[in-house]
Every structure is written in C-alpha cells, then in structure tokens.
Design a protein around this motif. Structure first.
Motif, PDB file in Angstrom:
ATOM      1  N   ARG A  66       0.833  -1.205   0.000  1.00  0.00           N
ATOM      2  CA  ARG A  66       0.000   0.000   0.000  1.00  0.00           C
ATOM      3  C   ARG A  66       0.868   1.256   0.000  1.00  0.00           C
ATOM      4  O   ARG A  66       2.030   1.221   0.419  1.00  0.00           O
ATOM      5  CB  ARG A  66      -0.929   0.014   1.215  1.00  0.00           C
ATOM      6  CG  ARG A  66      -2.052  -1.011   1.116  1.00  0.00           C
ATOM      7  CD  ARG A  66      -2.876  -1.089   2.378  1.00  0.00           C
ATOM      8  NE  ARG A  66      -2.091  -1.624   3.490  1.00  0.00           N
ATOM      9  CZ  ARG A  66      -2.467  -1.564   4.762  1.00  0.00           C
ATOM     10  NH1 ARG A  66      -3.606  -0.994   5.091  1.00  0.00           N
ATOM     11  NH2 ARG A  66      -1.704  -2.079   5.706  1.00  0.00           N
ATOM     12  N   LYS A  67       0.292   2.347  -0.480  1.00  0.00           N
ATOM     13  CA  LYS A  67       1.040   3.611  -0.586  1.00  0.00           C
ATOM     14  C   LYS A  67       0.907   4.441   0.698  1.00  0.00           C
ATOM     15  O   LYS A  67      -0.094   4.357   1.400  1.00  0.00           O
ATOM     16  CB  LYS A  67       0.510   4.440  -1.766  1.00  0.00           C
ATOM     17  CG  LYS A  67       0.740   3.798  -3.133  1.00  0.00           C
ATOM     18  CD  LYS A  67       2.178   3.922  -3.576  1.00  0.00           C
ATOM     19  CE  LYS A  67       2.390   3.404  -4.986  1.00  0.00           C
ATOM     20  NZ  LYS A  67       3.805   3.450  -5.369  1.00  0.00           N
ATOM     21  N   ILE A  68       1.934   5.252   0.959  1.00  0.00           N
ATOM     22  CA  ILE A  68       1.916   6.185   2.096  1.00  0.00           C
ATOM     23  C   ILE A  68       1.969   7.589   1.508  1.00  0.00           C
ATOM     24  O   ILE A  68       2.929   7.933   0.807  1.00  0.00           O
ATOM     25  CB  ILE A  68       3.111   5.918   3.048  1.00  0.00           C
ATOM     26  CG1 ILE A  68       2.976   4.534   3.686  1.00  0.00           C
ATOM     27  CG2 ILE A  68       3.172   6.983   4.139  1.00  0.00           C
ATOM     28  CD1 ILE A  68       4.258   3.823   3.923  1.00  0.00           C
ATOM     29  N   LEU A  69       0.937   8.383   1.763  1.00  0.00           N
ATOM     30  CA  LEU A  69       0.846   9.729   1.203  1.00  0.00           C
ATOM     31  C   LEU A  69       1.496  10.738   2.155  1.00  0.00           C
ATOM     32  O   LEU A  69       1.099  10.854   3.314  1.00  0.00           O
ATOM     33  CB  LEU A  69      -0.617  10.091   0.958  1.00  0.00           C
ATOM     34  CG  LEU A  69      -0.916  11.495   0.420  1.00  0.00           C
ATOM     35  CD1 LEU A  69      -0.295  11.701  -0.961  1.00  0.00           C
ATOM     36  CD2 LEU A  69      -2.414  11.754   0.359  1.00  0.00           C
ATOM     37  N   PHE A  70       2.505  11.454   1.655  1.00  0.00           N
ATOM     38  CA  PHE A  70       3.193  12.481   2.443  1.00  0.00           C
ATOM     39  C   PHE A  70       2.537  13.836   2.177  1.00  0.00           C
ATOM     40  O   PHE A  70       2.303  14.192   1.017  1.00  0.00           O
ATOM     41  CB  PHE A  70       4.675  12.543   2.068  1.00  0.00           C
ATOM     42  CG  PHE A  70       5.485  11.387   2.591  1.00  0.00           C
ATOM     43  CD1 PHE A  70       6.273  11.526   3.733  1.00  0.00           C
ATOM     44  CD2 PHE A  70       5.452  10.157   1.963  1.00  0.00           C
ATOM     45  CE1 PHE A  70       7.007  10.465   4.228  1.00  0.00           C
ATOM     46  CE2 PHE A  70       6.185   9.080   2.449  1.00  0.00           C
ATOM     47  CZ  PHE A  70       6.969   9.245   3.593  1.00  0.00           C
ATOM     48  N   VAL A  71       2.278  14.575   3.252  1.00  0.00           N
ATOM     49  CA  VAL A  71       1.630  15.884   3.123  1.00  0.00           C
ATOM     50  C   VAL A  71       2.443  16.935   3.865  1.00  0.00           C
ATOM     51  O   VAL A  71       2.663  16.825   5.073  1.00  0.00           O
ATOM     52  CB  VAL A  71       0.190  15.867   3.680  1.00  0.00           C
ATOM     53  CG1 VAL A  71      -0.501  17.196   3.423  1.00  0.00           C
ATOM     54  CG2 VAL A  71      -0.620  14.724   3.087  1.00  0.00           C
ATOM     55  N   ALA A  85      10.152  11.518  -0.522  1.00  0.00           N
ATOM     56  CA  ALA A  85       9.030  10.656  -0.927  1.00  0.00           C
ATOM     57  C   ALA A  85       9.263  10.047  -2.307  1.00  0.00           C
ATOM     58  O   ALA A  85       8.979   8.870  -2.525  1.00  0.00           O
ATOM     59  CB  ALA A  85       7.732  11.450  -0.921  1.00  0.00           C
ATOM     60  N   SER A  86       9.801  10.848  -3.241  1.00  0.00           N
ATOM     61  CA  SER A  86      10.054  10.324  -4.592  1.00  0.00           C
ATOM     62  C   SER A  86      11.163   9.277  -4.590  1.00  0.00           C
ATOM     63  O   SER A  86      11.169   8.371  -5.423  1.00  0.00           O
ATOM     64  CB  SER A  86      10.388  11.456  -5.567  1.00  0.00           C
ATOM     65  OG  SER A  86      11.452  12.244  -5.080  1.00  0.00           O
ATOM     66  N   ASN A  87      12.097   9.356  -3.630  1.00  0.00           N
ATOM     67  CA  ASN A  87      13.180   8.363  -3.521  1.00  0.00           C
ATOM     68  C   ASN A  87      12.633   6.970  -3.228  1.00  0.00           C
ATOM     69  O   ASN A  87      13.231   5.971  -3.634  1.00  0.00           O
ATOM     70  CB  ASN A  87      14.175   8.755  -2.417  1.00  0.00           C
ATOM     71  CG  ASN A  87      15.090   9.892  -2.838  1.00  0.00           C
ATOM     72  OD1 ASN A  87      15.157  10.227  -4.025  1.00  0.00           O
ATOM     73  ND2 ASN A  87      15.785  10.501  -1.902  1.00  0.00           N
ATOM     74  N   VAL A  88      11.525   6.907  -2.470  1.00  0.00           N
ATOM     75  CA  VAL A  88      10.916   5.603  -2.142  1.00  0.00           C
ATOM     76  C   VAL A  88       9.636   5.363  -2.955  1.00  0.00           C
ATOM     77  O   VAL A  88       8.832   4.486  -2.634  1.00  0.00           O
ATOM     78  CB  VAL A  88      10.636   5.476  -0.622  1.00  0.00           C
ATOM     79  CG1 VAL A  88      11.915   5.329   0.139  1.00  0.00           C
ATOM     80  CG2 VAL A  88       9.815   6.650  -0.090  1.00  0.00           C
ATOM     81  N   MET A 155      -1.123   7.055  -7.861  1.00  0.00           N
ATOM     82  CA  MET A 155      -1.932   6.569  -6.739  1.00  0.00           C
ATOM     83  C   MET A 155      -3.339   6.232  -7.244  1.00  0.00           C
ATOM     84  O   MET A 155      -4.188   7.094  -7.388  1.00  0.00           O
ATOM     85  CB  MET A 155      -1.984   7.630  -5.630  1.00  0.00           C
ATOM     86  CG  MET A 155      -2.457   7.086  -4.296  1.00  0.00           C
ATOM     87  SD  MET A 155      -2.282   8.298  -2.956  1.00  0.00           S
ATOM     88  CE  MET A 155      -3.694   9.347  -3.256  1.00  0.00           C
ATOM     89  N   THR A 156      -3.571   4.949  -7.522  1.00  0.00           N
ATOM     90  CA  THR A 156      -4.834   4.512  -8.124  1.00  0.00           C
ATOM     91  C   THR A 156      -5.915   4.205  -7.093  1.00  0.00           C
ATOM     92  O   THR A 156      -7.073   3.999  -7.442  1.00  0.00           O
ATOM     93  CB  THR A 156      -4.614   3.267  -8.995  1.00  0.00           C
ATOM     94  OG1 THR A 156      -3.944   2.278  -8.208  1.00  0.00           O
ATOM     95  CG2 THR A 156      -3.763   3.600 -10.215  1.00  0.00           C
ATOM     96  N   ARG A 157      -5.542   4.136  -5.825  1.00  0.00           N
ATOM     97  CA  ARG A 157      -6.525   3.893  -4.750  1.00  0.00           C
ATOM     98  C   ARG A 157      -6.135   4.690  -3.516  1.00  0.00           C
ATOM     99  O   ARG A 157      -5.045   5.263  -3.467  1.00  0.00           O
ATOM    100  CB  ARG A 157      -6.633   2.400  -4.426  1.00  0.00           C
ATOM    101  CG  ARG A 157      -5.314   1.768  -4.026  1.00  0.00           C
ATOM    102  CD  ARG A 157      -5.507   0.315  -3.637  1.00  0.00           C
ATOM    103  NE  ARG A 157      -4.237  -0.307  -3.277  1.00  0.00           N
ATOM    104  CZ  ARG A 157      -4.122  -1.407  -2.574  1.00  0.00           C
ATOM    105  NH1 ARG A 157      -5.208  -2.016  -2.139  1.00  0.00           N
ATOM    106  NH2 ARG A 157      -2.948  -1.927  -2.299  1.00  0.00           N
ATOM    107  N   LEU A 158      -7.001   4.681  -2.523  1.00  0.00           N
ATOM    108  CA  LEU A 158      -6.724   5.435  -1.293  1.00  0.00           C
ATOM    109  C   LEU A 158      -5.443   4.944  -0.630  1.00  0.00           C
ATOM    110  O   LEU A 158      -5.160   3.741  -0.650  1.00  0.00           O
ATOM    111  CB  LEU A 158      -7.895   5.296  -0.320  1.00  0.00           C
ATOM    112  CG  LEU A 158      -9.159   6.098  -0.650  1.00  0.00           C
ATOM    113  CD1 LEU A 158     -10.310   5.661   0.243  1.00  0.00           C
ATOM    114  CD2 LEU A 158      -8.938   7.593  -0.512  1.00  0.00           C
ATOM    115  N   PRO A 159      -4.671   5.846  -0.037  1.00  0.00           N
ATOM    116  CA  PRO A 159      -3.401   5.426   0.579  1.00  0.00           C
ATOM    117  C   PRO A 159      -3.609   4.568   1.822  1.00  0.00           C
ATOM    118  O   PRO A 159      -4.651   4.616   2.469  1.00  0.00           O
ATOM    119  CB  PRO A 159      -2.738   6.761   0.944  1.00  0.00           C
ATOM    120  CG  PRO A 159      -3.868   7.722   1.103  1.00  0.00           C
ATOM    121  CD  PRO A 159      -4.916   7.284   0.121  1.00  0.00           C
TER     122      PRO A 159
END
Length: 292
Positions: A66-71, A85-88, A155-159
């Motif tokens: 699953r993805k982790i969204l950084f804000v 964030a782009s590094n990972v 990001m195709t689905r919720l993080p």
C-alpha cells in the motif's frame, strides 16, 4: 537495515526545539522535557522511541504494497518531502491540499485521468489540430493539474497511511483521513494536539534540518519494507518455477521408460527361441528308440 536513531543526531538537527510556552498545547505535556528562555524543550528520548514505533508500522504498510501519502505544504518542508518521498516512490502533496482529496477520491482520479488524456492528445497529434487559443488553454490546464496532482498520478486507490508535517497547517487532510479511518503518522510540535494522530513523533516541525532528519529515518524504514516485499515476490517466483519444472521432469522420465522396455523386448525373444526347439529334439529321439 535502517540506521539506528541517535539522540545526539536529533539534538544536532534541532529536533528538540518546541514553540513558545504561551502557545503550547497541554496535551503535549508528556513529551516536553523542560522550559528554557520561554521555549519548551522536547524530550528526545521519547522522540527516538516514537520514531522507532512509527517506523515499524510504516515498514509493515510498505511491505503490504500500500502507498503512504506524504503531506507538507509549508515552505521549509516542500522540497525535502518531495525529494524523500520520490526516492521511495511514494505519492506526496506539497502544494495546496485539494479539498476532498481522500473523501472524494473518485473526482480527483478523474482530474488525473484528464491530465493523462492531454498527454495522449499530444502523442497522437490531435493536439496540433486545435486552434492556437485552445492549445494555450489546454497547456495551462495541464500545467495546473501537474502542479497540484502530478505527484499522485500513480496513486490509483486510497493510501494505506498519511504522513503529515505540521498537523495544525494540514488540518483538512487530518480530518479527511480520520473520516476514512486512514492511520495518520505526523511530526507534532508543542503547539499541536497529539490526540488527532495515530502515531505521534514529537519534534520541531518548523526547522528544515529537523524535518530532513525525521523524514530520513521514516523513508529508510519504508525502503526496508519495500525491499522485504520484493524479496518475498522473488521467493514466490522461484517456488512457482520449481513447481512448474517438476511435472515436466516427471513427463520426461515417463518417456524414457517405454524406450528401455522396447529395447529389452527383442532380446527376450531371442533367448526364448532355442528353448522352444529343445522339446522337439527329445520327441524325435524317443520315436527313433521306439522304432528300434
């Protein structure tokens, strides 16, 4: 392996500096070590423990795919978050938080698809058939979408989780994540309420050095989780290859067996032929004796 969290390094990065004592949130009291010159000092031993706790959870989320969204929309955090964030290969928001980003995710995905359709227009040549004014409008729309949503195009689905720098500034993102029960990880300063966050990292969220240090530890843990996921995938592929190879080997063995039997069959016949003639000779001898 993620590098060990040293309190000394946190101290050098200025992670311990909180806000003015008059701006503090009483719920942050357990994480405050002392007061100095009208400023609260954060307990770095608790910060180190909380980073380790958050890292374990983030590692599991990353390993699950699953993805982790950084804000982080504040000036001093934008570039650091975008780079880390782009590094990972994780999505991030560094411009204004688009309202309904999580709660109205379907509409946000439509905007991202619009960006992709403009790219297709440019590739297949239909973009060139538009008038000069229309091309200019499309270019402006594409630039606007890229600025606000370019970093979440994959990001195709919720993080699976949200990582926030400064929960006071990103309160809309926090509210949306809470509504959808998405776990929230955050750098929380002494002027914020830690009860709004699932995984609190008490730290200075204003200094770029402090943000860089904390995000360095966090992204290392995420990278470790991604590496574990890749290793598991490779192991499963090897097992699948072995299971596919086993029936082929059995089939090859079955083909060899009848060939051997076919070779042995004529030999058996040759051995049996003289054995059949023997009783005939004995019969003739007995007949001759009887005649005499």
């Amino acid at each position: 392996m993620a590098k060990k969290i040293e309190v000394k390094n946190l101290l050098e990065a200025g992670v311990h500096f909180g806000h003015l004592t008059r701006k503090w949130d009483p719920n942050m009291a357990p994480y405050i070590y002392m007061e100095r010159n009208g400023i609260h000092i954060i307990n770095l031993y608790k910060t180190a423990a909380k980073i380790e706790e958050a890292n374990e959870a983030l590692k599991k989320i990353a390993a699950s795919g699953r993805k982790i969204l950084f804000v982080a929309t504040k000036k001093q955090a934008k570039d650091i978050v975008a780079e880390k964030a782009s590094n990972v290969n994780m999505p991030y928001i560094t411009e204004r938080w688009p309202g309904g980003m999580l709660t109205n995710f379907v509409t946000i995905r439509k905007a991202v698809k619009k960006m992709a359709s403009i790219d297709r227009m440019k590739k297949d040549g239909t973009f060139n058939t538009l008038s000069k004014k229309e091309r200019l409008q499309v270019d402006r729309l594409r630039a606007k979408l890229e600025k606000n949503l370019g970093s979440i195009s994959d990001m195709t689905r919720l993080p699976g989780a949200l990582f926030v720098v400064d929960i006071k500034r990103e309160h809309i993102a926090i509210k949306e994540a809470q509504k959808l029960n998405i776990p929230i990880f955050a750098m929380v300063d002494t002027n914020s309420d830690p009860r709004e966050v699932n995984y609190v990292i008490p730290a200075n969220d204003d200094a770029s050095k402090s943000i860089d240090n904390i995000l360095g530890h966090v992204t290392d843990a995420i990278a470790e989780g991604l590496a574990d996921r890749k290793a598991d995938k490779d192991a499963k592929k090897e097992e699948a290859a072995k299971t596919e190879a086993a029936p082929k080997a059995e089939a090859a063995a079955e083909e060899v067996v009848p060939e051997v039997k076919a070779e042995e069959a004529p030999k058996a016949e040759k051995v049996e032929k003289p054995a059949k003639k023997a009783p005939a000779k004995k019969a003739k001898k007995e007949e001759e004796k009887a005649a005499e």
